[in-house]
Motif scaffolding. Structure first.
Motif, short mmCIF file in Angstrom:
data_model
loop_
_atom_site.label_atom_id
_atom_site.label_comp_id
_atom_site.label_asym_id
_atom_site.label_seq_id
_atom_site.Cartn_x
_atom_site.Cartn_y
_atom_site.Cartn_z
N VAL A 29 -38.71 12.53 -49.39
CA VAL A 29 -38.03 12.68 -48.11
C VAL A 29 -36.92 11.63 -48.06
O VAL A 29 -37.20 10.43 -48.03
N ARG A 30 -35.67 12.08 -48.15
CA ARG A 30 -34.52 11.18 -48.08
C ARG A 30 -33.75 11.56 -46.82
O ARG A 30 -33.20 12.66 -46.74
N GLU A 31 -33.75 10.65 -45.86
CA GLU A 31 -33.26 10.92 -44.50
C GLU A 31 -31.87 11.56 -44.53
O GLU A 31 -30.95 11.07 -45.18
N ASN A 32 -31.74 12.64 -43.79
CA ASN A 32 -30.46 13.35 -43.59
C ASN A 32 -29.92 13.96 -44.87
O ASN A 32 -28.76 14.38 -44.92
N GLU A 33 -30.74 14.02 -45.93
CA GLU A 33 -30.21 14.45 -47.21
C GLU A 33 -31.11 15.46 -47.96
O GLU A 33 -30.64 16.51 -48.37
N LEU A 34 -32.38 15.11 -48.15
CA LEU A 34 -33.19 15.93 -49.05
C LEU A 34 -34.67 15.84 -48.68
O LEU A 34 -35.19 14.76 -48.41
N VAL A 35 -35.34 17.00 -48.72
CA VAL A 35 -36.81 17.06 -48.67
C VAL A 35 -37.27 17.92 -49.84
O VAL A 35 -36.75 19.03 -50.04
N VAL A 36 -38.21 17.41 -50.63
CA VAL A 36 -38.89 18.19 -51.67
C VAL A 36 -40.37 18.18 -51.33
O VAL A 36 -40.96 17.10 -51.18
N GLN A 37 -40.96 19.36 -51.19
CA GLN A 37 -42.34 19.44 -50.74
C GLN A 37 -43.05 20.62 -51.40
O GLN A 37 -42.40 21.54 -51.89
N THR A 38 -44.37 20.57 -51.40
CA THR A 38 -45.15 21.74 -51.79
C THR A 38 -45.47 22.55 -50.54
O THR A 38 -45.35 22.07 -49.41
N PHE A 39 -45.88 23.81 -50.75
CA PHE A 39 -46.14 24.70 -49.63
C PHE A 39 -47.16 25.74 -50.06
O PHE A 39 -46.99 26.38 -51.11
N GLU A 40 -48.20 25.92 -49.27
CA GLU A 40 -49.23 26.90 -49.59
C GLU A 40 -49.68 27.61 -48.31
O GLU A 40 -49.98 26.95 -47.31
N TYR A 41 -49.68 28.93 -48.34
CA TYR A 41 -50.32 29.72 -47.28
C TYR A 41 -51.80 29.78 -47.64
O TYR A 41 -52.16 30.27 -48.72
N GLU A 42 -52.64 29.28 -46.75
CA GLU A 42 -54.06 29.14 -47.12
C GLU A 42 -54.75 30.49 -47.34
O GLU A 42 -55.79 30.55 -48.00
N GLY A 43 -54.16 31.55 -46.82
CA GLY A 43 -54.69 32.89 -47.07
C GLY A 43 -54.52 33.33 -48.52
O GLY A 43 -55.16 34.30 -48.94
N TRP A 44 -53.63 32.66 -49.25
CA TRP A 44 -53.45 32.93 -50.68
C TRP A 44 -53.73 31.64 -51.43
O TRP A 44 -52.82 30.98 -51.93
N PRO A 45 -54.99 31.29 -51.55
CA PRO A 45 -55.30 29.98 -52.09
C PRO A 45 -54.76 29.77 -53.51
O PRO A 45 -54.79 30.68 -54.33
N ASP A 46 -54.26 28.57 -53.73
CA ASP A 46 -53.76 28.12 -55.03
C ASP A 46 -52.42 28.72 -55.42
O ASP A 46 -51.92 28.47 -56.52
N VAL A 47 -51.82 29.51 -54.54
CA VAL A 47 -50.45 29.97 -54.77
C VAL A 47 -49.53 28.95 -54.09
O VAL A 47 -49.27 29.03 -52.89
N VAL A 48 -49.10 27.98 -54.87
CA VAL A 48 -48.35 26.84 -54.32
C VAL A 48 -46.89 26.97 -54.73
O VAL A 48 -46.60 27.23 -55.90
N THR A 49 -45.98 26.81 -53.78
CA THR A 49 -44.56 26.81 -54.12
C THR A 49 -44.00 25.40 -53.94
O THR A 49 -44.57 24.56 -53.23
N LEU A 50 -42.90 25.15 -54.64
CA LEU A 50 -42.17 23.90 -54.51
C LEU A 50 -40.91 24.21 -53.72
O LEU A 50 -40.19 25.17 -54.07
N GLU A 51 -40.65 23.44 -52.67
CA GLU A 51 -39.55 23.75 -51.75
C GLU A 51 -38.54 22.60 -51.72
O GLU A 51 -38.91 21.46 -51.43
N TYR A 52 -37.29 22.93 -52.02
CA TYR A 52 -36.18 21.97 -51.89
C TYR A 52 -35.39 22.31 -50.62
O TYR A 52 -35.01 23.48 -50.45
N SER A 53 -35.10 21.31 -49.80
CA SER A 53 -34.20 21.50 -48.65
C SER A 53 -33.15 20.40 -48.68
O SER A 53 -33.49 19.22 -48.56
N ARG A 54 -31.90 20.79 -48.88
CA ARG A 54 -30.80 19.80 -48.92
C ARG A 54 -29.97 19.94 -47.65
O ARG A 54 -29.64 21.05 -47.23
N PHE A 55 -29.62 18.80 -47.07
CA PHE A 55 -28.87 18.74 -45.82
C PHE A 55 -27.53 18.07 -46.12
O PHE A 55 -27.50 17.02 -46.76
N GLU A 56 -26.42 18.68 -45.64
CA GLU A 56 -25.14 18.01 -45.85
C GLU A 56 -24.23 18.27 -44.65
O GLU A 56 -24.26 19.34 -44.04
#
Lengths: 163, 163
Positions: free
Chosen positions: B85-112
């Motif tokens: 988590v880099r303020e005002n710039e970047l978030v990299v996180q994992t994401f899982e819908y618990e209804g689909w266990p172990d299907v994990v995605t990696l999410e990049y969000s860039r802010f500019e």
């Protein structure tokens, strides 16, 4: 299947898949991944000293470790977060080499028992871009991993011999 | 580019890439992602109530939120870990819908920041298998995301109007 690393990285994919069998039960193989003092002693490549800065192997825990040659020299730091840790079964974690900032991979490691007290590790690295995957493969990632798993096998054999 | 969600998911890839512009500076856009009380109020799709169980938006922090229709009904829970988590710039996180266990995605969000007090969000979802990506796309993920970003814009406009 022999106890060798079998790695596949199909052209044009973001995945690196691998399988490696071990002459120990899945619980021991899992422990070698979950316990920082064990992990430190086998993680490859050979010839590097590994220092653990953090290694909290549970859901939401973080890790960071630093490797350097035994003759000193450059340091290589790696960090990430454990998303899922299911004992003796599954680890899902992120992984970043700090020298390539923001190139984060998602790593699946599945552990399963095989007959005869043996086990299988099935891994998948999910890379965030084609360039990231090619860059990792070009570092000699495969031989570094193979050396690490050979060291893991030697470590577990030495522990079994001392029982 | 108008303030609409532009999403691309090329055939055969594990990626979903998207871009969305906003009429607020990057710092406000980032805050709407990092502050659980704001996040709860815009995350799509429309018409769902979101309850935050955990939302610690910093390196190594975890999150979990639960959505349900305003008339009650089924609950949908999501969880993950913040890798960067880099303020005002970047978030990299994992994401899982618990209804689909172990299907994990990696999410990049860039802010500019863009000229004129505007900003751009550039996102990338990295899926762990082709099947996982197709399953997400088939849920109406794109319209749910678009509704969420529209709600985000309405929320920030309402806050600006009250200043």
């Amino acid at each position: 299947m022999s106890n060798a690393l079998h790695l596949t990285a199909p052209e044009g994919s973001l995945l690196v898949d691998y399988v490696r069998e071990f002459d120990v039960p899945a619980a021991e193989l899992f422990r070698a991944h979950a316990d920082p003092e064990l992990f430190r002693r086998w993680i490859g490549p050979r010839g590097l000293e590994t220092r653990i800065d953090a290694y909290d192997c549970r859901d939401g825990g973080t890790f960071r470790f630093v490797q350097r040659g035994q003759d000193g020299g450059d340091e290589y730091a790696f960090r990430g977060v454990f998303h899922t840790v299911r004992e003796n079964e599954l680890v899902v974690q992120t992984f970043e080499y700090e020298g390539w900032p923001d190139v984060v991979t998602l790593e699946y490691s599945r552990f399963e028992d095989l007959p005869g007290g043996r086990s299988r590790l099935t891994g998948r690295s999910v890379h965030p871009s084609p360039e990231a995957r090619e860059r990792y493969l070009a570092t000699g990632m495969e031989s570094g991993m193979a050396q690490g798993y050979d060291q893991l096998e030697e470590l577990l054999a030495a522990r079994a011999a001392h029982r």
